[in-house]
Design an enzyme around this catalytic site. Structure first.
Site, PDB file in Angstrom:
ATOM      1  N   LYS A  63      -6.907  -1.887  11.026  1.00  0.00           N
ATOM      2  CA  LYS A  63      -7.716  -2.220  12.219  1.00  0.00           C
ATOM      3  C   LYS A  63      -8.866  -3.164  11.925  1.00  0.00           C
ATOM      4  O   LYS A  63      -9.160  -4.048  12.715  1.00  0.00           O
ATOM      5  CB  LYS A  63      -8.216  -0.959  12.896  1.00  0.00           C
ATOM      6  CG  LYS A  63      -8.932  -0.008  11.985  1.00  0.00           C
ATOM      7  CD  LYS A  63      -8.750   1.437  12.437  1.00  0.00           C
ATOM      8  CE  LYS A  63      -8.517   2.290  11.219  1.00  0.00           C
ATOM      9  NZ  LYS A  63      -7.927   3.551  11.404  1.00  0.00           N
ATOM     10  N   GLY A  79       0.835  -1.198   0.000  1.00  0.00           N
ATOM     11  CA  GLY A  79       0.000   0.000   0.000  1.00  0.00           C
ATOM     12  C   GLY A  79       0.865   1.242   0.000  1.00  0.00           C
ATOM     13  O   GLY A  79       1.871   1.314   0.715  1.00  0.00           O
ATOM     14  N   LYS A  83     -11.260  -0.841  16.930  1.00  0.00           N
ATOM     15  CA  LYS A  83     -10.102  -0.578  17.790  1.00  0.00           C
ATOM     16  C   LYS A  83     -10.336  -1.138  19.200  1.00  0.00           C
ATOM     17  O   LYS A  83      -9.437  -1.701  19.823  1.00  0.00           O
ATOM     18  CB  LYS A  83      -9.820   0.922  17.847  1.00  0.00           C
ATOM     19  CG  LYS A  83      -9.361   1.488  16.490  1.00  0.00           C
ATOM     20  CD  LYS A  83      -9.404   3.011  16.488  1.00  0.00           C
ATOM     21  CE  LYS A  83      -8.910   3.587  15.168  1.00  0.00           C
ATOM     22  NZ  LYS A  83      -9.197   5.030  15.056  1.00  0.00           N
ATOM     23  N   GLY A 102      -3.275  10.014  10.765  1.00  0.00           N
ATOM     24  CA  GLY A 102      -2.354  10.847  10.006  1.00  0.00           C
ATOM     25  C   GLY A 102      -1.144  10.050   9.579  1.00  0.00           C
ATOM     26  O   GLY A 102      -0.790   9.035  10.179  1.00  0.00           O
ATOM     27  N   THR A 112      -1.775   7.340   1.983  1.00  0.00           N
ATOM     28  CA  THR A 112      -1.270   8.308   2.969  1.00  0.00           C
ATOM     29  C   THR A 112      -0.275   7.653   3.923  1.00  0.00           C
ATOM     30  O   THR A 112       0.824   8.160   4.142  1.00  0.00           O
ATOM     31  CB  THR A 112      -2.453   8.858   3.803  1.00  0.00           C
ATOM     32  OG1 THR A 112      -3.501   9.195   2.907  1.00  0.00           O
ATOM     33  CG2 THR A 112      -2.051  10.080   4.582  1.00  0.00           C
ATOM     34  N   VAL A 113      -0.674   6.509   4.486  1.00  0.00           N
ATOM     35  CA  VAL A 113       0.181   5.857   5.477  1.00  0.00           C
ATOM     36  C   VAL A 113       1.433   5.250   4.827  1.00  0.00           C
ATOM     37  O   VAL A 113       2.550   5.440   5.308  1.00  0.00           O
ATOM     38  CB  VAL A 113      -0.598   4.779   6.263  1.00  0.00           C
ATOM     39  CG1 VAL A 113       0.336   3.962   7.151  1.00  0.00           C
ATOM     40  CG2 VAL A 113      -1.684   5.435   7.109  1.00  0.00           C
ATOM     41  N   ASP A 120     -15.425   2.353  13.402  1.00  0.00           N
ATOM     42  CA  ASP A 120     -13.966   2.478  13.519  1.00  0.00           C
ATOM     43  C   ASP A 120     -13.524   2.343  14.984  1.00  0.00           C
ATOM     44  O   ASP A 120     -12.610   1.580  15.301  1.00  0.00           O
ATOM     45  CB  ASP A 120     -13.532   3.842  12.949  1.00  0.00           C
ATOM     46  CG  ASP A 120     -12.057   4.111  13.140  1.00  0.00           C
ATOM     47  OD1 ASP A 120     -11.247   3.531  12.409  1.00  0.00           O
ATOM     48  OD2 ASP A 120     -11.714   4.904  14.043  1.00  0.00           O
ATOM     49  N   GLY A 145      -3.378   5.546  16.256  1.00  0.00           N
ATOM     50  CA  GLY A 145      -2.279   6.127  15.474  1.00  0.00           C
ATOM     51  C   GLY A 145      -0.962   6.187  16.203  1.00  0.00           C
ATOM     52  O   GLY A 145      -0.393   5.161  16.591  1.00  0.00           O
TER      53      GLY A 145
END
Lengths: 327, 327
Positions: A104, A10, A204, A301, A13-14, A200, A133
Site C-alpha cells: 500500500k 517476498g 489506503k 492476514g 506472512t503474505v 496505514d 485485505g
C-alpha cells in the site's frame, strides 16, 4: 496443459500465504483458466532461513534471477515498504509481466505511475490487496459500481486500531496495555506507529482516491490522526452514552475538490461503522443509485491478503483468455 | 455516437426507477460504453394510466410490438410473477437480445433454462437484481470470489421480514400492528404472505444455490418458515437476554448434498447478522481464502433495483465492446 509461470517477491506472512494458497487452489485455478499455475521463483531476503518450498522453485536473493526466468508471466509482490519494490515492479512491467501487489505505501505513492507504465507495455496491474485485505472493495468499486456515481466513502481501514479501540472499550483498559496485547497476538508491529498514528489508513485512502476520482488530494492538506491520544476515560464516558470511538477514513468530492480525512470519531448506533468490531475492516459506499452499501471482512492476514491477490490474478488471466479466444 | 436500443417490460416501481436512472446516468453510460442508451419501448399493462415518458418511446400493451422494434439489443424485465415473463424473455433471447431481469420467482424456476438458451443464442443474462436489490452479491460471488471456494452463505434476504422483526423488538408491538404499518409505508404488499412466510427469501436462496453449486436442492426438502408465528412475547424475552430473532436464509454443501433452510433464528451479538436492522439485506459469505465477508445494503426499492440492472447492462456491453475491439 498450458502453464502460467509466476514469481513471488517476498516470503513473509503474505508471500508464504500466497504460496500455500496457489497450491491449495490449483484445481479452481485450472478450471477457471484452463492452465496450471507454476510458481517458478521466489525472491527472499535472508538466504539462511529454512523454508518449505518445492524443489523446482528458484529461490534467490537477487531480483535479476527472477527477471531472467524464461517465460515468466506474472510477478506477485508482497514486500513491505516503498523500496525496492517500486523499482522491481517497474522492471517487471518493462519485461512484459503482469504485476499483482499488496504494497500500500508503494502503491499510494507510485500507483498512477505504474498504471501508466502498465498501459504502455500492455500488461495489467492487480492491487486489490493494497486496501482492506480480503475485502474486495477495489473491484466492487471498479467493476460492480461503474455506472453509479460514488458520492462518499467512510471506512475502517486499519484493523489494528479498530482492535485496540474495541478492546479498550470492552475491557476498560488503557491504550498501552491493549497495544501490548495486540503486539503479542501479532495484530500490531513492534513499531506500531504506522497503524496507530493513522498512516496505514491514510495510504489506503489515497489509493481509493485515485480509483474514485482519478487523483489524490495534496497529502499535506489531509488531516491524519491516530488513536494513541484517546484515553480509556474518554472511551468509557462515550460508552455510558452508547457511543463508540471508531477510527474512520473518509473521502468525498465537493465540486472539483477532494475532501479526505483520517481520524477517530464518535459514532452512535445509527452510524454504519458503529458495529464493526475487532480486527475487521469495513467500507461504506454511498452510491447514487444503489444507496449505501457496506462491505466488511478481514482487513489483513495471510490468507485474506492472498485471496485478494489470487482473485486479481484470475481476473487478469480470464480477460486474456477471452482475448485469445477471439483472435 | 452509436446508439444501444433497449426496451423495458413493466413500468411499476422498478420499471419507472430504471427509466429515470438510465436517463439520469446517461453521461456515465456514454463514458463507459461509448454509446448512447435509447429506451425505445416500454411494455405496460394498463394503457389508461398516465405516465411521464419521452415522446419517442413506443408505449404498448403488446409484447410483439416490443419484439418488432428494429435493432433492439436489450430487454430489461421488471414484471412481477412467473408468467408471462418467462415466455417473453425466451422470445427476446431467440430474437438475439441480451436480457436483464429483476424477477426472482421466474428466475428461481427458469433461470437455468434461460441461461442455457442464452448460451445457445450467444446472448447474455444479467440477474443481479433478483437477489438483494442494490447489493451486488451475485457478481461478488461470480466475479470477485471465483478462486475461493464458497463454503457457506447466511443471509437476510427479505427486507420486509427484517423490518417487522426490528420494529416489533424496538417498539414492543405485535406482528399484526407492525405489518399494518409496513404496508402503510409501502414495505409490505396487501397480501404479505410472499414476504412474511419466507417464500421470497426462498426464491432468492435458490438462485444463489444455482450460482454457487450449479444446481438446486429439491424444493420440497427445504424447510421454509416465515415470521408470522413469532410473538411479541418471544421477541421481548429474547431481547432481555440480548438476543434477536433474525429471518435467515442459509445454504451450504455437505459432500454432494446441498443443505438449505429459510426461517427465523435466535442470534446473539456474535452472530454476523445480529446488527442488520430495518429493511436492509445482508449476505455473509464464508470463503476458503478471504474468510468471512459480509455485504449489506438496500435489498429492494426502485433505485437500488435499477442500480443492479444498469450495472449488469454496463458489464454485458463492456464485454461486447472488448470483443468487438479485438475482431
Amino acid at each position: 496443459m498450458t502453464v502460467i509461470k509466476v514469481a513471488l517477491l517476498g516470503f513473509g506472512t503474505v508471500g508464504e500465504g500466497l504460496y500455500e494458497s496457489i497450491n491449495s487452489h490449483q484445481q479452481q485455478l485450472q478450471a477457471l483458466l484452463g492452465a496450471e499455475v507454476h510458481i517458478a521463483g521466489v525472491l527472499i531476503q535472508d538466504s539462511e532461513k529454512q523454508r518449505r518450498l518445492a524443489e523446482d522453485v528458484l529461490v534467490t536473493t537477487n531480483f535479476n534471477d527472477i527477471l531472467n526466468i524464461p517465460d515468466l508471466q506474472v510477478v506477485f509482490e508482497a514486500i513491505v515498504g516503498e523500496d525496492p519494490s517500486y523499482e522491481y515492479l517497474s522492471k517487471a512491467i518493462e519485461r512484459g509481466c503482469d504485476i499483482i501487489t499488496a504494497n500500500k505505501v508503494m502503491f499510494a505513492k507510485h500507483g498512477e505511475e505504474l498504471l501508466r507504465k502498465a498501459r504502455e507495455y500492455n500488461v495489467s496491474i492487480g492491487y486489490e490487496a493494497t486496501v482492506a485485505g480480503g475485502v474486495p472493495v477495489i473491484r466492487t468499486i471498479a467493476q460492480l459500481l461503474q455506472v453509479n456515481r460514488v458520492e462518499k466513502i467512510q471506512a475502517i481501514l486499519n484493523g489494528t486500531s479498530n482492535f485496540i479501540l474495541t478492546e479498550m472499550r470492552k475491557n476498560e483498559l488503557p491504550f498501552e496495555t491493549v497495544l501490548k496485547s495486540a503486539q503479542d497476538l501479532g495484530y500490531a508491529e513492534a513499531d506500531p506507529s504506522n497503524d496507530v498514528e493513522g498512516f496505514d489508513a491514510f495510504y489506503k485512502l489515497m489509493i481509493l482516491s485515485n480509483l474514485l476520482f482519478g487523483k489524490q488530494p495534496d497529502w499535506h492538506e489531509v488531516k491524519v490522526e491516530g488513536i494513541s491520544e484517546i484515553s480509556n476515560h474518554q472511551i468509557q464516558s462515550a460508552h455510558q452514552k452508547n457511543e463508540r470511538y471508531k477510527h474512520i477514513a473518509e473521502i468525498k468530492k465537493d465540486g472539483d475538490q477532494i475532501i479526505a480525512s483520517v481520524g477517530p470519531a464518535l459514532t452512535n448506533e445509527d452510524h454504519p461503522l458503529y458495529n464493526i468490531e475487532g480486527v475487521d475492516n469495513a467500507i461504506v459506499i454511498k452510491a447514487s443509485l444503489a444507496g449505501t452499501i457496506a462491505i466488511q471482512g478481514p482487513g489483513a492476514g495471510s490468507y485474506p491478503t492472498a485471496s485478494a491477490m489470487i482473485e486479481d490474478f484470475a481476473h487478469i488471466f480470464q480477460n486474456k483468455k477471452a482475448a485469445y479466444a477471439l483472435t
